[in-house]
Design an enzyme around this catalytic site. Sequence first.
Site, PDB file in Angstrom:
ATOM      1  N   CYS A   1      -9.225 -24.213  17.622  1.00 39.01           N
ATOM      2  CA  CYS A   1      -8.338 -23.730  16.805  1.00 39.01           C
ATOM      3  C   CYS A   1      -7.009 -24.352  17.158  1.00 39.01           C
ATOM      4  CB  CYS A   1      -8.376 -22.365  16.200  1.00 39.01           C
ATOM      5  SG  CYS A   1      -7.180 -21.460  17.162  1.00 39.01           S
TER       6      CYS A   1
ATOM      7  N   ASP B   1       0.862  -1.336   0.016  1.00 37.44           N
ATOM      8  CA  ASP B   1      -0.034  -0.039   0.041  1.00 37.44           C
ATOM      9  C   ASP B   1       0.836   1.264   0.024  1.00 37.44           C
ATOM     10  OD1 ASP B   1      -2.209   1.413  -0.097  1.00 37.44           O
ATOM     11  OD2 ASP B   1      -3.184   0.622   1.747  1.00 37.44           O
TER      12      ASP B   1
ATOM     13  N   CYS C   1     -12.896 -22.456  21.954  1.00 37.17           N
ATOM     14  CA  CYS C   1     -12.252 -22.485  20.537  1.00 37.17           C
ATOM     15  C   CYS C   1     -11.363 -23.664  20.098  1.00 37.17           C
ATOM     16  CB  CYS C   1     -11.642 -21.086  20.075  1.00 37.17           C
ATOM     17  SG  CYS C   1     -10.746 -21.361  18.475  1.00 37.17           S
TER      18      CYS C   1
HETATM   19  N1  GUN Z   1      -6.517   0.828   2.922  1.00 40.11           N
HETATM   20  C1  GUN Z   1      -7.666   0.815   3.545  1.00 40.11           C
HETATM   21  N2  GUN Z   1      -8.260   1.642   2.647  1.00 40.11           N
HETATM   22  C2  GUN Z   1      -7.668   2.328   1.761  1.00 40.11           C
HETATM   23  C3  GUN Z   1      -8.067   3.191   0.603  1.00 40.11           C
HETATM   24  O1  GUN Z   1      -8.857   3.625   0.437  1.00 40.11           O
HETATM   25  N3  GUN Z   1      -6.754   3.284  -0.331  1.00 40.11           N
HETATM   26  C4  GUN Z   1      -5.642   2.612   0.080  1.00 40.11           C
HETATM   27  N4  GUN Z   1      -4.640   2.859  -0.910  1.00 40.11           N
HETATM   28  N5  GUN Z   1      -5.365   1.681   1.139  1.00 40.11           N
HETATM   29  C5  GUN Z   1      -6.435   1.559   1.987  1.00 40.11           C
HETATM   30 ZN    ZN Z   2      -8.705 -20.245  18.600  1.00 38.03          ZN
END
Ligand code: GUN
Ligand code: ZN
Length: 641
Positions: free
Chosen positions: A275, A88, A273
């Site tokens: 898991c 991101d 749980c």
């Molecule tokens: N992560 C969560 N929402 C968003 C978004 O709207 N844009 C970007 N680039 N990353 C995100």
């Molecule tokens: Zn668990």
Amino acid sequence: MFEIVKRDGMARMGKFEVHGKIVETPALLPVVNPKINTIPPRELYEKFGFKALITNSYIIRNTPELRDKALEVGLHEMLDYPGVIMTDSGTFQSHMYGEVDLKNEEIVQFQHDIGTDIGTVLDIFTEPFWTKEQTAESIEVTLGRTKVACDMKGDMLINGVVQGSIYQDLREDCARKMASMDIDVHPIGGVVPLMEQYRYSELVDVVMSSKRGINHSRPVHLFGAGHPMILALATLMGCDLFDSAGYAKFARDERMMFIDGTFRLSDMQSLDCDCPACRGHTLQELRRMEKKAKTRLIAEHNLYQITHELALVRRYLQEGRLWELAELRCRAHPALLDALRRLKEHQAQMELSDPISRDGAIFYTGPESRGRPTYLRYLQRIRDRYVPPTDKAVIFPECQGKPYSRPYAEDFDKARRAGFTPIVVSPFGPVPAELDEMYPLAQSLFPSIPDMETDTESERLTFQFLSAAGFKGAITPEQIPEDGTMEYDADLLRAKAVARYQFGIPAADALFRGEIQLVRSKKTGKIRNVISDGEHVLSMRAGDGLYTLRMEGAKRIVEAVPAPHMRVVVMDDAVPFVSDGRNVFAQFVLSCDQNLRPMEEVIVTDGKDNPVATGRMFLTPFEIPFMKKGMAVKVRSGSDD
Ligand code: GUN
Ligand code: ZN
């Protein structure tokens, strides 16, 4: 390259190829914070099976040691992760902490330079409280930055984030503009606040409007969605990728994710749980654990909840039952139930992608089930394609035991001899006796104790239908006159009615021309083949009571009904292969009937409207122009057979 291998509702099971590695969708990418590393990426890959993850290039770039290392050895080696890495861009940080000191070009270039597989534009996060003007202006900036990123990306794939706050028209428009850009994945952004505030019904509007404009050959990533409770619904709406930072964030706050919500360790009464992380531990033990071990265990637990639900989503999708799972999950919280109810407003959009039939029976889970596309399609088709055999009806109540002509055998016969058409008031609406073996009518299960909402609606729909179809009167079963003498052929009525329902009235007329012979199954007595003037035109499937179209039938339809009805037109180059029985791939399709739905019977023709094969549609007409890869029509028989 993204290929669809299975579908249900708007959901796609797909294979997404990224730099030679395959990500099977729907998939969730755990968020790795390179500064914290709650669970090492190698373990995410090997122990949990996450073949893709997402990390943040903005954090890496702003942390000198990480930045130098990433530039030096590359992201994969730095993280020790062999799978697909998405990064991101810093957009989310600007949403959290205000403006970030960063330029789009810089962060796109940086992502490229550290060898990320899928980078992200520095889009502008459109907040749900923004005005429409503010949102529209910021989308223009995001679109401009996306264009720049496409020019710079080189061999990196790029995320073009669809923004638009809660404005459906802006979402659709933004997605459509991005559809023609050279991006590789369509994340839907700006939705985290909606999920945090449990505004799930607005999330439905946002996803559905974004999907209207999106390029269908690309996977859709719901940015910031990673709670197991939302996965079934979001997949049903056609989201392919998800990401979760919550598994680690919640773990640090001692919160455990479950399918019905997130619970604080301090509030829990027991650790029920099983898991692999929790197994063998008690709540007291877990509470007393040293902080680091506790965080680790809870993070693992959270990941197992996600992988478990995702496996279930895939299984239901594969079985064509994802609606049932989504309806079940949406009962975990009233806000999710709102989302399910809101989805009904998008029923017509859902109907365009929903397969014509499926293998198993449809389960009714409550009045919301009537929001499924199948219900709308049935009503539309009986409105447009049903021809009543007589102009008087007998109205029967819904009963257990399907097809209805079995428990009602004697009453139906008595009605028909008296010149009446039997019609059952079912939760689908009116079911004329001729159609009762066909999908979805016979292949559905309703509770025997009805609810008032569906009862009332079914009655309303039935009376609306009776008047629209031209029935002059309707009586109850008790009022059927005794000793009627009218002759009728129940099988022939059924055979014709199903053909009209499936192919339309003019096509059915062409198929049922001249002398008709029905071949029945020796075992069940059910219709198997339709022979018209000596030509085998149709075969009826035992499972869904619908027809497969034979080549002779296809020729009749092409002669009688003008194009594009039921046609998929292929390029000349593809004709010899298709005539030979090979499947039609998307890139060879020139045009097709826009009314076709997945799993529908189609006629493959050449450019001069000569039928070359019959088969079943796999993609939707609006997906085909976008898809670079994948089967568009599963061909059954070619003209060379
Ligand atoms: N992560 C969560 N929402 C968003 C978004 O709207 N844009 C970007 N680039 N990353 C995100
Ligand atoms: Zn668990």
